[in-house]
Design a protein around this motif. Structure first.
Motif, PDB file in Angstrom:
ATOM      1  N   GLY A  99      68.195  67.419  39.513  1.00  0.00           N
ATOM      2  CA  GLY A  99      69.543  66.698  39.679  1.00  0.00           C
ATOM      3  C   GLY A  99      69.017  66.374  40.837  1.00  0.00           C
ATOM      4  O   GLY A  99      68.717  64.427  41.060  1.00  0.00           O
TER       5      GLY A  99
ATOM      6  N   THR B  19      71.018  75.134  38.184  1.00  0.00           N
ATOM      7  CA  THR B  19      70.770  75.111  36.736  1.00  0.00           C
ATOM      8  C   THR B  19      69.842  75.382  36.157  1.00  0.00           C
ATOM      9  O   THR B  19      69.978  76.004  35.016  1.00  0.00           O
ATOM     10  CB  THR B  19      70.028  72.869  37.256  1.00  0.00           C
ATOM     11  OG1 THR B  19      71.107  72.105  37.608  1.00  0.00           O
ATOM     12  CG2 THR B  19      69.945  72.679  35.837  1.00  0.00           C
TER      13      THR B  19
ATOM     14  N   GLN C 206      73.473  68.665  33.360  1.00  0.00           N
ATOM     15  CA  GLN C 206      72.988  68.044  34.381  1.00  0.00           C
ATOM     16  C   GLN C 206      73.901  66.405  34.403  1.00  0.00           C
ATOM     17  O   GLN C 206      73.486  65.760  34.937  1.00  0.00           O
ATOM     18  CB  GLN C 206      72.603  68.312  35.599  1.00  0.00           C
ATOM     19  CG  GLN C 206      73.171  67.284  36.779  1.00  0.00           C
ATOM     20  CD  GLN C 206      71.758  68.318  38.301  1.00  0.00           C
ATOM     21  OE1 GLN C 206      71.300  69.073  37.913  1.00  0.00           O
ATOM     22  NE2 GLN C 206      72.421  68.158  38.932  1.00  0.00           N
TER      23      GLN C 206
ATOM     24  N   ASP D 194      78.156  72.076  35.152  1.00  0.00           N
ATOM     25  CA  ASP D 194      76.927  70.958  35.731  1.00  0.00           C
ATOM     26  C   ASP D 194      77.316  69.910  36.453  1.00  0.00           C
ATOM     27  O   ASP D 194      76.971  68.665  35.932  1.00  0.00           O
ATOM     28  CB  ASP D 194      75.342  71.164  35.454  1.00  0.00           C
ATOM     29  CG  ASP D 194      74.326  71.414  36.264  1.00  0.00           C
ATOM     30  OD1 ASP D 194      75.112  71.415  37.699  1.00  0.00           O
ATOM     31  OD2 ASP D 194      73.183  71.499  35.726  1.00  0.00           O
TER      32      ASP D 194
END
Ligand SMILES: Nc1ncnc2c1ncn2[C@@H]1O[C@H](COP(=O)(O)OP(=O)(O)OP(=O)(O)O)[C@@H](O)[C@H]1O
Ligand SMILES: Nc1ncnc2c1ncn2[C@@H]1O[C@H](COP(=O)(O)OP(=O)(O)OP(=O)(O)O)[C@@H](O)[C@H]1O
Ligand SMILES: [Mg+2]
Ligand SMILES: [Mg+2]
Lengths: 209, 329, 265, 265, 209
Positions: free
Chosen positions: A120, E42, E72, E142
Motif C-alpha cells: 500500500g 500486510t 489496507q 491494517d
C-alpha cells in the motif's frame, strides 16, 4: 498568478458540500488543508482540477496552468508497472526520468512491479512520484503521506518541500506537526458544507518568505 | 419506362438502354453476337443446358451464353428482376408470379422440366393410385406444387386427401429421404434427385409410381404436371427476338443431347459443377427433362396453373396470367 | 481542460424526455428516409417495397386475428429457446468456472455448438425433436454459447480482492454468489442477453422455415418469399424486428428493476 | 478456512503439462464415446455414422488437393467476414459511445441487423453482392452486433477514476485510448471474438449453401445432404469444427501475445 | 490460545518477504506492528488470515478462531450502501445492529450512501465498522486510522481499545504515540524479509494487566 475561488457551490443530491465558498490563494508556496473526514477537501480538489463542475460560482486564475493531482486513492494503471505509471505522464516518454523519480521516492528497485505487486505505501509513493514528475503550476496532494512510516514520511516531506518552489502546492494532511513544518499557510476547515474556520501562517516560514 | 432504364443500366451489355435507341441500331444483325445472360439452377434445369454451355464456350453458338448456376430460385428471381439475367430457369409457378408482379414483363418461353415427383415405397406393394387408399403417404413440399399435385391426382382418382389417404408432411426432403430409408415411412412422395439417392442406397426402396404419368392419366391432353420452365424478360425479348429464337433452338438441341447422350451430359454436368457425373447419369433419365414451347405449352399450361390457382391463388401470383404470358416465336 | 471523456449515458437524468424522444424519432426518420431512397434507387417492387407499402401491409395484417396468434406463438417458441439458452449457459458457465475438469469437458462441446452449421445437425435433430420444437432448440443453441462466453468471462474477471474479503468474513457460497459474483457478472450477462435475444430471433425464424412450423412467422416469411409477396416479406420482417426490439427493451427494464431491487449494480 | 473461491485458471503455471494434456484427451474420449453410444442407439447409417467412419472419410478427403483448396477458400471467406465484423463492430462501438446522437441513430440499425433473418434480405442482397461474397457478408453481419455489444459495454464500464486521472495528467485522446480504454475493453473484446468466431462459421457455412458458392465447405455439406452421404456430412462438419477451434486458439494466443507486448492486460 | 508463527516462509517471485519468521503472540490483548513501508506487514496479515499460503512453516493456534480483517484498502462492495456493507458480515442480518456500528464510527447519517459517494476517510471507517461488527477472536487491522483527522482518530482509537477485550488485536500503525497509547506490546519490524528488531511492552499498560 493568484488562485481565487468565488462563491463556489457544489452539492451532491441536494446536500451542499461547497456553499458560497470564497477563498484566495497565493500564486506559489505551500498551503496545508486541515479538516475532519468528510468535510469536503477532496471535493474542493476535484473542482480545482476541473474534474467536477461547480453548480455555481467560479474558480479564477487556473487558465493555462497545468495541474498535477495526487488523488486520495492511488489510481495507478493496473496493467503497467510502476515505472511506466510514472513515465506515462511525462510529456516525452523517458524511462530514465521515470526511474529518477522512483528513486526519489525510494522505489528505485521496484520499478518493474505492477501495482498489484506493491504494498500500500509503495503504491502511494508511486502516485506521489507521478504527480511530482508531471510538474505543473498547481500541485494538489490529497493526503500524500498517509500510510507511510515516520522515516519514509520525513523523506517524502522533504522531497515535496524541495519540489517546484515556483508552483502552488495544496496539501491535505491530518498531522499538525507536518502542516507546521511544510506550510506557508494552514487552512483549518470544517464541514460539510466546507468553511474555513481559521487561517494560520506558521511564523518561521513567513519570515523566510 | 423508367424501370427499363434502371435495369438496363445494370446490365448494359445485354440490353440496349431504351427502345428508341434500339430502333436506331437494330440488334438483329446476324453477324453480331449477342450475349444472353442466363440463370440456371443446380437441378434438372441446369442439366438440360450443359451442351449449350459447352458450345457457347467453344464459340459455336449463334449467341454468347453467359450461364450462371444459381443456387436457389431466390437467386434466379433476384437476377431476372434486377436485370442481371435476361433468361432464367424458374419453377413454373414462380414464372407466373413474376409475370403478375412485373405487370407482364416476364414471359414463359418454354417448359423444360415435367414433374419429377415419384411415389417410392419401402416394403409396401403399390402399383396404382388406388393402392394408396387407406395408407399413410409421406410427402414434403407442403404449400407448394407437390402438395397441390398429390391432392389433385388423389381427388381425380376419387379419393379424399386426408380421409381416404393420410398425407403426412415432412419439413425437408432430406428428412423424408432418411425416413424412407430407415423404414419409418413406407410410402413417400419424393422429388429427384432424392429418388435416385434412396433407390441407390437401398435396393428395397422401389419407385412405384411416376406422378407425371398419373397426372397425364387423369388430365389427358388438357394439362401437364410441370416443375420447371424458362422465363424471359419481355423487354429483352422484344428487342432481341431473333437472337432469342436462335437461343431456343439451340437450347432445344441441348435438351435433346442431354436425354440422348446421358453419359456425355453427365460428364459436362460435373464440369459445370451442377452434379457429380455418377449422380447425374442416374438422375437424367428420371428428371423428365423436356423442351416444350409454343402452342403445346399454351394449350397445357392454363389448366395446370388453374389447378394451382384453385388450390392457392397466391401460388400463381394472385390471378391467372393472361395470353401474353406465353411467348411465341 | 476537458480533453477526452466518453460521455456517461446514465449520468444525465436531467436531459429532458422530450429531447430524448425527438432524437429517437429523428433516428427513425433517418432510417426510413434511407429505406425510401433505396426503394427509389432499386425501383423493383419485387425486391424492395416502399416503407409506406410495408406499413400499410402490416396494418392490414394486424387487423387479422390469425396474425396475432402467429406472432404470439412464434414469440413463445423463440423466447422459450432464449430463456433455456440463458439458463443453461449461465449454469454451464458456473460449472466450467468451478472445475477445470468440467471446463475441459464442456469447452470442446460448446465450440462445436457454436460453429456447427444448423444444416448439419437438423437432420439428426429432427429425429428426436418434433417440428414445433426445432425453433426452440435452434434459438437455444444460438444463445447458449454467447451467454456461456460472457458469463464465464465475468466470473473470471471478478475482483479477487472482494473474493478474499468474502472468504475472511465467512460469507459462504450463497452470500458470495449473491453479493459478489452476481453483481460482477451483471454487465457481462446483460450484454449477452441483448445480443442473444437478437440472435435467437434470427436463428429461430430461420429454423421455423427449415422445420416448416405451422403458424409461424418463419413460415409466413418463407411463403412471402416463394410467392414473391415482397410487401408481406417486409411486413413480417418488421414484425420480427419490432418484437425483438420490444422484448429487448422489456428485458433491459426488467433487469434494471431487478438489479436495483437486489442491489446488483 | 477456504470456503468458496472459484479457482483461477491462469494462476497455476506449475500444473504439469502432461496432466493438462491427459485431461484434454480424456474429454475428447468422453465425447467420442458419447457419439459412439448415440450411433449404436440410432443404428441408422443415414442419420448418424460412427466416429470411425467419419474420421476414415475425413482422412480420405484430406488426401485430395481439392479438399485443401475448398477448406482454405471457405476459411478465407469466413475469416474475412469475421475480421470485417470485428473492425466495424469496434469502430461503431467507439462512435456510438462518443456520441449519444450516433448511438440513437445506429442502435436501431444494429438491432435490425441482429434480428433480421437472413431469408428476409438475401433476395435484396443478391442484387448487389456477388455470390462468393455472400458468406463474407453473412459472417460480417453475424459478428458485428456481438462485437458492438461487448465493446460498447466495455467502454461503458471503463473505470471513471482512471479516466479522471488521464484527464488531469493530460493524456490526450491517443494515450487515453491506448492506456485506459484498450486494456479495459480487452476482456470484453476477447469474449466477443471467441464467440464471434464460432458464429461466423455457423452463419458463413449456411450462407455458402444459400449462395451456392463454388469450392466451399457449405456446398459440400449441402451436397452431402442432398446425396444423403452421411459420412461426408459428418466429415465436413468435423472440418468446420476443427478449423473453427484452431482459429479460435490461434486468435487467443495472438491476443495474449499482443496483450503482453503492449501491456494490455 | 496463543498464536504461534513457526518458521514461516513466503516469497513472491523468488524474493522472500517472510523468511524463517518465528513469532509468538498472546491469546488476547493489543499488539501494534510498527515498520517501514514494504517490509511485509500486510503479507503477514494475509498469511494469518489464511488468504495466502505459506511456502513452508506453520501458523498454529488459529483453528476454529474467527478472524476479522480490516484490509489496507477498504474493499467495500461498491453495489450496496454503507449500512448493508456492515450488515453483510453479521451472522444474522440485522439492520439495527449495522446502524449501531455505523454510529459508533460516526457515520450514523451516511448509512444510505454507496462507497462511491463517501469520502476516503468515511470509507475507511465503514471498513473498520465492518471488522468490529464481525467480531472474531483475532482482529487484524491494517492501518485502521491512516486517513483520519486527529479528532476522529482519537474516537476510533478509543473504540478499538474498548472493543472485544478478549480477542487478540493486531494493529499496523505508523504513529508511535498511537502505538504507545493502544498497545500491550509493540513489535518494531524491518524488512523485507520481515524481521522483528525490537519488542516493547509499554510499561503503564503492563502494570494494568
Ligand atoms: N459522488 C458523491 N455523491 C454523493 N456524495 C458525495 C460524493 N462525493 C462526496 N460526497 C459527499 O461529500 C462530502 C465531502 O466528501 P469529500 O470526499 O470531499 O470529503 P473529504 O474532506 O475529502 O474527506 P476525507 O478526509 O475523509 O477524504 C461527504 O459527506 C461525502 O459523503
Ligand atoms: N502479490 C505480490 N507479488 C509480488 N510481490 C509482492 C506481492 N505482494 C507484496 N509483494 C512485495 O512484498 C513486499 C511486502 O509487501 P507488504 O504489502 O507486505 O508490505 P507492507 O509492510 O504491508 O507495506 P505498507 O506499509 O507499504 O503497506 C513488498 O516489497 C512488495 O513489493
Ligand atoms: Mg478526501
Ligand atoms: Mg501494507
Amino acid at each position: 498568478m493568484k488562485l481565487t475561488i468565488q462563491d463556489a457551490c457544489k452539492s451532491y443530491e441536494g446536500r451542499p458540500v461547497l456553499e458560497q465558498l470564497c477563498l484566495a490563494l497565493p500564486g506559489k508556496g505551500t498551503v496545508c488543508l486541515f479538516g475532519p473526514s468528510g468535510c469536503g477537501k477532496t471535493t474542493l480538489f476535484n473542482c480545482i482540477a476541473g474534474l467536477e463542475k461547480l453548480d455555481s460560482g467560479a474558480i479564477l486564475g487556473m487558465e493555462g496552468r497545468r495541474v498535477a493531482y495526487m488523488f486520495q486513492e492511488d489510481r495507478l494503471l493496473p496493467w503497467i508497472n510502476a515505472r511506466e505509471n510514472v513515465e506515462v505522464v511525462l510529456r516525452h516518454a523517458d524511462e530514465k526520468q521515470a526511474q529518477k523519480w522512483l528513486e526519489a521516492v525510494g522505489l528505485g528497485e521496484d520499478g518493474d512491479k505492477r501495482p498489484s505487486e506493491l504494498s500500500g505505501g509503495m503504491r502511494q509513493r508511486v502516485a506521489l512520484a507521478r504527480a511530482l514528475a508531471f510538474g505543473g503550476d498547481v500541485i494538489l496532494l490529497d493526503e500524500p503521506f498517509r500510510a507511510l512510516d515516520p522515516k519514509t514520511r520525513l523523506r517524502m516531506e522533504a522531497l515535496v518541500q524541495e519540489h517546484s518552489r515556483e508552483a502552488l502546492k495544496l496539501l491535505v494532511t491530518h498531522d499538525r506537526e507536518e502542516a507546521q513544518f511544510l506550510a506557508d499557510q494552514i487552512l483549518y476547515l470544517e464541514g460539510p458544507p466546507l468553511r474555513i474556520v481559521r487561517r494560520e501562517f506558521p511564523s518561521d516560514r513567513r519570515n523566510d518568505a | 419506362g423508367s424501370q427499363t432504364e434502371e435495369t438496363a443500366s445494370q446490365a448494359p451489355e445485354s440490353t440496349p438502354a431504351s427502345s428508341s435507341e434500339a430502333s436506331e441500331e437494330p440488334s438483329s444483325t446476324p453477324a453480331e453476337k449477342i450475349t444472353i445472360n442466363i440463370a440456371a439452377q443446380k437441378g434438372p434445369t441446369g442439366l438440360g443446358m450443359v451442351k449449350l454451355m459447352q458450345d457457347s464456350e467453344d464459340g459455336s453458338t449463334a449467341n454468347t451464353y453467359n450461364v450462371t448456376i444459381a443456387s436457389s430460385p431466390d437467386a434466379a428471381v433476384s437476377m431476372i428482376s434486377s436485370g442481371e439475367a435476361d433468361v432464367a430457369a424458374l419453377p413454373t409457378n414462380t414464372a407466373a408470379i413474376l409475370y403478375n408482379k412485373t405487370s407482364g414483363n416476364v414471359q414463359l418461353a418454354a417448359l423444360n422440366t415435367l414433374g419429377v415427383l415419384y411415389v417410392v415405397t419401402n416394403g409396401e406393394e403399390v402399383n396404382s393410385i388406388e393402392d394408396l387408399r387407406g395408407k399413410t403417404v409421406y410427402s414434403s413440399g407442403q404449400g407448394a406444387t407437390p402438395e397441390y399435385a398429390v391432392n389433385y391426382i388423389l381427388s381425380e382418382n376419387g379419393m379424399e386427401p386426408g380421409t381416404d389417404v393420410t398425407v403426412e408432411y415432412k419439413a425437408d426432403h432430406s428428412e423424408l429421404a432418411a425416413s424412407i430409408l430407415s423404414g419409418d415411412a413406407k410410402i413417400a412422395v419424393l422429388p429427384e434427385p432424392f429418388v435416385t439417392q434412396v433407390t441407390t442406397k437401398d435396393p428395397n426402396v422401389k419407385v412405384a409410381l411416376n406422378l407425371t404419368d398419373e397426372w397425364d392419366k387423369v388430365a389427358g391432353d388438357k394439362s401437364v404436371l410441370t416443375m420447371g420452365c424458362l422465363a424471359v424478360r419481355k423487354d429483352f425479348v422484344e428487342q432481341n427476338k431473333e437472337a432469342f429464337d436462335a437461343f431456343l433452338e439451340e437450347y432445344k438441341a441441348s435438351v435433346d443431347f442431354t436425354n440422348s447422350h446421358v453419359e456425355e451430359a453427365a460428364e459436362l454436368s460435373e464440369k459445370y459443377d451442377i452434379m457429380p457425373a455418377a449422380v447425374a447419369a442416374k438422375a437424367i433419365p428420371n428428371c423428365n427433362i423436356v423442351y416444350m414451347d409454343g402452342d403445346e405449352m399454351k394449350q397445357k399450361m392454363p389448366d395446370f396453373l388453374n389447378i394451382l390457382y384453385t388450390a392457392n391463388p397466391k401460388s400463381v401470383g394472385g390471378e391467372l396470367p393472361g395470353e401474353d404470358f406465353y411467348y411465341t416465336k | 481542460m476537458k480533453i477526452f471523456t466518453i460521455p456517461n449515458k446514465s449520468n444525465s437524468p436531467k436531459r429532458s424526455r422530450a429531447a430524448e424522444w425527438g432524437r429517437k424519432c429523428l433516428a427513425a426518420l433517418f432510417w426510413l428516409a434511407l429505406w425510401q431512397v433505396l426503394y427509389l434507387a432499386v425501383q423493383q417492387e419485387i425486391l424492395i417495397v416502399s416503407p409506406v407499402r410495408a406499413f400499410g401491409r402490416l396494418l392490414e395484417l394486424a387487423g387479422e386475428a390469425e396474425f396475432w396468434i402467429t406472432a404470439f406463438s412464434s414469440m413463445l417458441r423463440i423466447v422459450s429457446g432464449f430463456l433455456l439458452g440463458v439458463v443453461a449457459g449461465t449454469l454451464l458457465a458456473a460449472l466450467t468456472s468451478v472445475s477445470r475438469l468440467l471446463y475441459d469437458v464442456f469447452h470442446p462441446m460448446i465450440s462445436i455448438v457454436k460453429a456447427t452449421p444448423v444444416a448439419s445437425f437438423i437432420l439428426l435433430a429432427l429425429v428426436w425433436i418434433e417440428s414445433p420444437y426445432v425453433p426452440v432448440f435452434t434459438a437455444f443453441l444460438m444463445v447458449l454459447p454467447v451467454v456461456w462466453g460472457n458469463v464465464s468471462n465475468g466470473i473470471a474477471k471478478t475482483d479477487r480482492n472482494l473474493l478474499q474479503m468474502a472468504e475472511v468474513y465467512q460469507f459462504g457460497i450463497a452470500k458470495t454468489i449473491r453479493r459478489i459474483y452476481l453483481p460482477s457478472i451483471m454487465p457481462y450477462f446483460t450484454a449477452a442477453c441483448t445480443t442473444g435475444m437478437g440472435l435467437a430471433w434470427k436463428a429461430g425464424v430461420a429454423a421455423e422455415v427449415l422445420a416448416n412450423t405451422k403458424r409461424s412467422i418463419g413460415g409466413n416469411i418463407y411463403n412471402a418469399k416463394i410467392y414473391i409477396e415482397t410487401a408481406d416479406l417486409f411486413a413480417w420482417t418488421a414484425v420480427v424486428i419490432v418484437i425483438s426490439v420490444l422484448l429487448e427493451k422489456l428485458m433491459m427494464r426488467l433487469m434494471k428493476t431487478v438489479g436495483k431491487k437486489y442491489n446488483l449494480s
